[in-house]
Design an enzyme around this catalytic site. Structure first.
Site, mmCIF file in Angstrom:
data_model
loop_
_atom_site.group_PDB
_atom_site.id
_atom_site.type_symbol
_atom_site.label_atom_id
_atom_site.label_comp_id
_atom_site.label_asym_id
_atom_site.label_seq_id
_atom_site.Cartn_x
_atom_site.Cartn_y
_atom_site.Cartn_z
ATOM 1 C CB SER A 6 -0.922 0.004 1.229
ATOM 2 O OG SER A 6 -1.791 1.122 1.195
ATOM 3 C CB CYS A 12 -1.727 10.198 -6.297
ATOM 4 S SG CYS A 12 -3.143 9.300 -6.966
ATOM 5 C CB THR A 19 -16.260 -11.242 -12.635
ATOM 6 O OG1 THR A 19 -16.163 -12.524 -11.983
ATOM 7 C CG2 THR A 19 -15.170 -10.312 -12.104
ATOM 8 C CB ILE A 58 -13.940 -14.066 -9.698
ATOM 9 C CG1 ILE A 58 -13.405 -15.504 -9.588
ATOM 10 C CG2 ILE A 58 -12.807 -13.105 -10.052
ATOM 11 C CD1 ILE A 58 -12.752 -16.018 -10.859
ATOM 12 C CB ALA A 69 -12.717 -7.303 -11.011
ATOM 13 N N GLY A 92 -11.102 -1.391 -9.015
ATOM 14 C CA GLY A 92 -10.006 -0.492 -9.340
ATOM 15 C C GLY A 92 -9.846 -0.197 -10.813
ATOM 16 C CG ASP A 93 -6.670 2.391 -11.705
ATOM 17 O OD1 ASP A 93 -7.645 2.886 -11.129
ATOM 18 O OD2 ASP A 93 -5.514 2.831 -11.586
#
Length: 564
Positions: free
Chosen positions: A38, A42, A271, A276, A278, A280-281
């Site tokens: 972590s 940025c 998903t 599963i 998912a 974030g980016d």
């Protein structure tokens, strides 16, 4: 319950911490390819630039703290190779010795992030060419910057401009190369033209509407050859042309991805495989404004998505409301911020909209240190529902865009902005805050009290752009508009819109006889206020008049964006 999380940083680490707060019994395994689970992604450009002096400050939650405080099984320098959905296992490799093993899971959370794009340019793999994704990248750039004198940043988006600022901070002559005809492509071009001017003032060279054609070795440095035929000498090159979802695991496991590669999830971050998730980016999510698919790699949404995934794993039905795209970037002493839709996005979607510009001071003008900002408000022409906002300036930009982001999230209209009660003292704001002012102007447009015009309604500019129609007047319906400058004569003499006629607003009532009642008028002043007063006067005397939104200030910004 055994939860395996692939990728930490924002989304994965948030999911892990939330999962532990919800269950002391769960086995939570956090797998991270890098050295730190972590870290402040940025903040990396500011470490490279020396603004953040200590590398340890970038470690938001060191591995040992996650182990001790949250009782997580943290496995850094470990890469996920493949998912066996049928057997509920993930193939992992420890990067230090390449040992591989299969890790069982009950629930799997994918948070692999996004990887910097390396364009297919000859020489892009030379050692003097860098990308920025993780701490090791930052370490290499930090070391390279100690000896560099010239740098080329390819890409004028968030990371590109932050890198340019920090390289200049290190005393490095820096050139930014951007394929688009503007910096910060998500913004509307006229809004960021002041930021481009500010970059140039601070010594950054901008090469817009251009791109790298090849990168060639030259001694200890390189030569960057541009499509325009120019050549740039550099000691280091930083690639900042965007990111793409790191979706390899998902694709090879047969999980669905969108056209831009984002892993498809529902509003519970799940998903197509119910075990599963998912975040974030790496994922494709949806716009909170119209529900359309979108991918916006921002830390705030990633953190929320991680929490939502953990909630749903433990039977707490929580739903992701979508992404609004609120963002801000600092460029030396300036900031540019946006939320919701841009004008270019609304045009591309065919969504009806209207817009207004205001240029207020960040706080009461009589209090020392007031600085002008520029704000753009986009809203529905029928009813005034807020659609988007942008702001640029030296102070107070973050405060106003946050208020407007909340207003858009709450489904407010321009009429609600008029009524917002915001904190006021002369050193912080104005009795009529810039947000209120934007609401007053926009509400006046919706009510019909203030018909507005924009730069492409100006007769000369519309003709130059080959537009037979501006926003208001089709070709062939009577004479072209008279452009009426209602500023003082001294202001008019210092610079004006070509072809404009000057009648100061304070003289307007006594000089109405100089105007043709049959000829439409576009009135303007410096920022819009006197133009509004002139419009109200002329409307009540029977003239067909519109106020140029944002006045001469917006006109100049627009011309700068057009390269005029």
């Amino acid at each position: 319950m055994r939860i395996v999380i692939i990728g930490a940083v924002a989304g994965g680490a948030s999911a892990a911490a939330r999962a532990r707060r919800l269950s002391e019994e769960a086995e939570i395994i956090l797998v991270e390819r890098g050295e730190a689970p972590s870290f402040a992604n940025c903040g990396l450009p500011y470490y490279i630039g020396g603004v953040i002096e200590q590398r340890d400050k970038l470690l938001v939650a060191p591995a040992q703290r996650l182990i001790e405080r949250y009782r997580l099984d943290v496995r850094t320098r470990t890469e996920a190779l493949a998912i066996d959905r049928a057997n509920h296992t993930v193939r992992l490799r420890y990067l230090e010795n390449c040992d591989e093993y299969d890790q069982p899971y009950d629930k799997l959370i994918l948070s692999p992030g996004a990887a910097p794009i390396r364009p297919p340019v000859p020489g892009v793999d030379l050692p003097q060419v860098y990308t920025l994704r993780e701490l090791r990248d930052a370490d290499r750039l930090h070391a390279a910057a100690k000896h560099a004198q010239r740098a080329v940043v390819i890409g004028g988006g968030f990371i590109g401009l932050e890198m340019a600022e920090n390289l200049v901070h290190r005393g490095i002559a820096t050139t930014v190369v951007e394929l688009a005809n503007q910096i910060l492509p998500p913004w509307d071009a006229e809004m960021v033209s002041p930021v481009a001017d500010h970059l140039r003032e601070r010594g950054v060279t901008l090469k817009l509407s251009n791109a790298a054609a090849a990168i060639e070795p030259a001694g200890d440095g390189v030569i960057v050859r541009l499509r325009s035929g120019e050549s740039l000498d550099a000691d280091m090159v930083v690639l900042s042309v965007g990111v793409r979802p790191d979706n390899k695991l998902a694709v090879e496991a047969g999980l669905a991805v969108g056209p831009r590669g984002g892993i498809r999830v529902n509003d519970q971050m799940q998903t197509a495989d119910p075990d599963i998730y998912a975040v974030g980016d790496a994922i494709e999510t949806h716009s909170s404004l119209d529900g359309s698919p979108t991918q916006i790699p921002l830390a705030g949404p990633a953190n929320r998505q991680g929490r939502i995934a953990a909630d749903n794993i433990f039977g707490r039905p929580t739903h992701y409301a979508g992404t609004q795209g609120t963002a801000i970037v600092g460029v030396f002493e300036m900031a540019a911020a946006l939320t919701g839709f841009s004008e270019k996005a609304l045009k591309a979607a065919g969504t009806p909209y209207e817009k207004v510009y205001v240029h207020p001071a960040n706080h009461a003008g009589y209090y020392p240190g007031a600085k002008q900002m520029s704000m753009k408000l986009l809203f529905a022409p029928d009813g005034g529902r807020l659609l988007g906002a942008q702001a640029v300036g030296r102070s107070g930009v973050d405060k106003r865009i946050d208020v407007l982001a909340v207003a858009i999230k709450a489904g407010m209209s321009v009429f609600d902005l008029e009524e917002l009660e915001l904190a006021y003292a002369p050193q912080f704001g104005s009795a009529k805050d810039p947000v209120n002012m934007a609401g007053f102007v926009a509400a006046g447009v919706v009510r019909g009290d203030q018909p507005v015009a924009h730069w492409d309604d100006l007769p000369q500019l519309a003709a130059e752009d080959g537009q037979s129609e501006g926003l208001g007047r089709p070709e062939g319906l009577g004479p072209p508009e008279l452009v009426l400058d209602v500023r003082m004569a001294s202001e008019f003499a210092a610079g004006s819109i070509p072809g404009a006629v000057n009648i100061p607003v304070d003289e307007l009532r006594s000089r109405l006889g100089e105007l043709d009642p049959a000829r439409p008028i576009i009135a303007y002043c410096q920022v819009g206020m006197r133009g509004y007063l002139a419009t109200r006067i002329l409307l009540q005397y029977g003239f067909n008049v519109r106020n140029l939104s944002g006045g001469y200030t917006t006109y100049k910004q627009t011309m700068a964006a057009k390269g005029a």
